[in-house]
Design an enzyme around this catalytic site. Structure first.
Site, short mmCIF file in Angstrom:
data_model
loop_
_atom_site.label_atom_id
_atom_site.label_comp_id
_atom_site.label_asym_id
_atom_site.label_seq_id
_atom_site.Cartn_x
_atom_site.Cartn_y
_atom_site.Cartn_z
N LYS A 74 1.07 -1.24 0.11
CA LYS A 74 -0.19 -0.03 0.14
C LYS A 74 1.04 1.22 -0.05
O LYS A 74 0.61 2.12 -0.70
CB LYS A 74 -0.93 -0.03 1.20
CG LYS A 74 -1.80 -1.08 1.40
CD LYS A 74 -2.67 -1.11 2.67
CE LYS A 74 -2.23 -1.00 3.91
NZ LYS A 74 -1.53 -2.46 4.35
N ARG B 255 -9.37 1.30 9.06
CA ARG B 255 -8.86 -0.10 9.27
C ARG B 255 -10.10 -0.53 10.24
O ARG B 255 -10.08 -1.89 10.38
CB ARG B 255 -7.71 -0.09 10.44
CG ARG B 255 -6.38 -0.44 9.46
CD ARG B 255 -5.29 -0.26 10.27
NE ARG B 255 -4.07 -1.18 10.28
CZ ARG B 255 -3.00 -0.68 9.58
NH1 ARG B 255 -2.94 0.81 9.29
NH2 ARG B 255 -1.95 -1.56 9.52
N ARG C 208 11.68 -7.91 5.13
CA ARG C 208 11.64 -6.48 5.65
C ARG C 208 12.12 -6.48 6.87
O ARG C 208 12.92 -5.59 7.43
CB ARG C 208 10.14 -6.16 5.60
CG ARG C 208 10.30 -4.51 5.76
CD ARG C 208 8.84 -3.83 5.21
NE ARG C 208 7.79 -3.84 6.33
CZ ARG C 208 6.53 -3.61 6.28
NH1 ARG C 208 6.18 -3.07 4.99
NH2 ARG C 208 5.95 -3.65 7.05
N ARG D 233 12.09 -3.26 11.42
CA ARG D 233 11.04 -2.89 12.23
C ARG D 233 10.48 -3.71 13.40
O ARG D 233 9.84 -4.92 12.98
CB ARG D 233 9.93 -2.33 11.01
CG ARG D 233 9.20 -1.17 11.14
CD ARG D 233 8.19 -0.88 9.99
NE ARG D 233 7.15 -1.24 10.45
CZ ARG D 233 5.83 -1.01 9.68
NH1 ARG D 233 6.07 -0.59 8.40
NH2 ARG D 233 4.59 -1.52 9.91
N ARG E 37 -1.06 -8.63 13.49
CA ARG E 37 -1.32 -7.64 12.64
C ARG E 37 -2.19 -8.14 11.58
O ARG E 37 -3.28 -7.47 11.27
CB ARG E 37 -0.10 -6.93 12.00
CG ARG E 37 0.69 -6.11 12.88
CD ARG E 37 2.02 -5.79 12.24
NE ARG E 37 1.99 -4.82 11.13
CZ ARG E 37 2.97 -4.64 10.66
NH1 ARG E 37 4.07 -5.50 10.57
NH2 ARG E 37 3.01 -3.95 9.34
#
Ligand code: AMP
Length: 210
Positions: free
Chosen positions: A13, A88, A127, A133, A144
């Site tokens: 996104k 969301r 990632r 992260r 998530r």
């Protein structure tokens, strides 16, 4: 034109939103980026949301709606917005509709990036290794993805009932996904509408029993 980039975490996104900013002069509103900035700055808001974000849970509707409201108020002459990671929840979507109405505007198009759970896991693992992260670690990512499936996916029927939802194959390479999105936006949603259902349980859910 106001667009919502819709999809699970790591669907692409943010990447696609940034391309639309460059190509169409729209303003990207990423609540994730805003919250990460707050966290980094050590502000009261940042302290409040840090643990929630690291665990992979959703922060309260009240907080993210206020962030979006502030941005809409601060950019009265924008050509349009790309909402990235917002809304969301159904409450957020309803609040967004009300805010847009207040600004004599509306959500024009909701682009859903469809990516297999298995591919999401691969992307997020990479990632996590590259960027570190915190909320990309496997445990937080599971939370998530679960938040997406239980709290965010119910927005699909909300937008499909309004005739605004279009699906794009998010598994293709970045340029191909951009091209598909451009096609959707230039058609202004016509002809590509789909009726949405909640996503099927995929690889990740099976793996973690979610
Ligand atoms: P993102 O970068 O969009 O994946 O967001 C990172 C984290 O920020 C999420 O896992 C949530 O903890 C929080 N967050 C971002 N946007 C929202 C939202 N619209 N509603 C609730 N929490 C959000």
């Amino acid at each position: 034109m106001n667009i919502i980039m819709f999809g699970p975490p790591a669907a692409g996104k943010g990447t696609q939103a940034k391309k639309l900013v460059a190509e169409r002069g729209l303003i990207q509103l990423s609540t994730g980026d805003m919250l990460r900035a707050a966290k980094k700055s050590g502000s009261e808001l940042g302290k409040k949301v840090a643990g929630i974000m690291d665990r992979g849970e959703l922060v309260s509707d009240e907080i993210v709606i206020a962030l979006i409201e502030e941005q809409l108020d601060m950019n009265p002459n924008a050509k349009g917005f790309i909402f990235d990671g917002f809304p969301r929840t159904v409450a957020q979507a309803e609040a967004l509709d009300a805010l847009m109405t207040k600004h004599n505007s509306k959500v024009d198009s909701v682009v859903r990036l469809c990516v297999d759970d298995e591919a999401l896991v691969k992307r997020i693992t990479k990632r996590f290794e590259e960027e570190g992260r915190k909320d990309d670690n496997p445990e937080s990512f599971k939370v998530r993805l679960n938040a997406y499936n239980t709290q965010t996916a119910p927005l699909l029927p909300y937008y499909s009932a309004q005739g605004k939802l279009t699906e794009v194959d998010g598994m293709a390479d970045i340029a191909a996904v951009s091209a598909s999105i451009a096609q959707v936006l230039d058609k202004n949603g016509n002809g590509a509408e789909i009726s949405a259902s909640t996503p099927k349980k995929g690889f990740f859910a099976r793996l973690f029993g979610g």
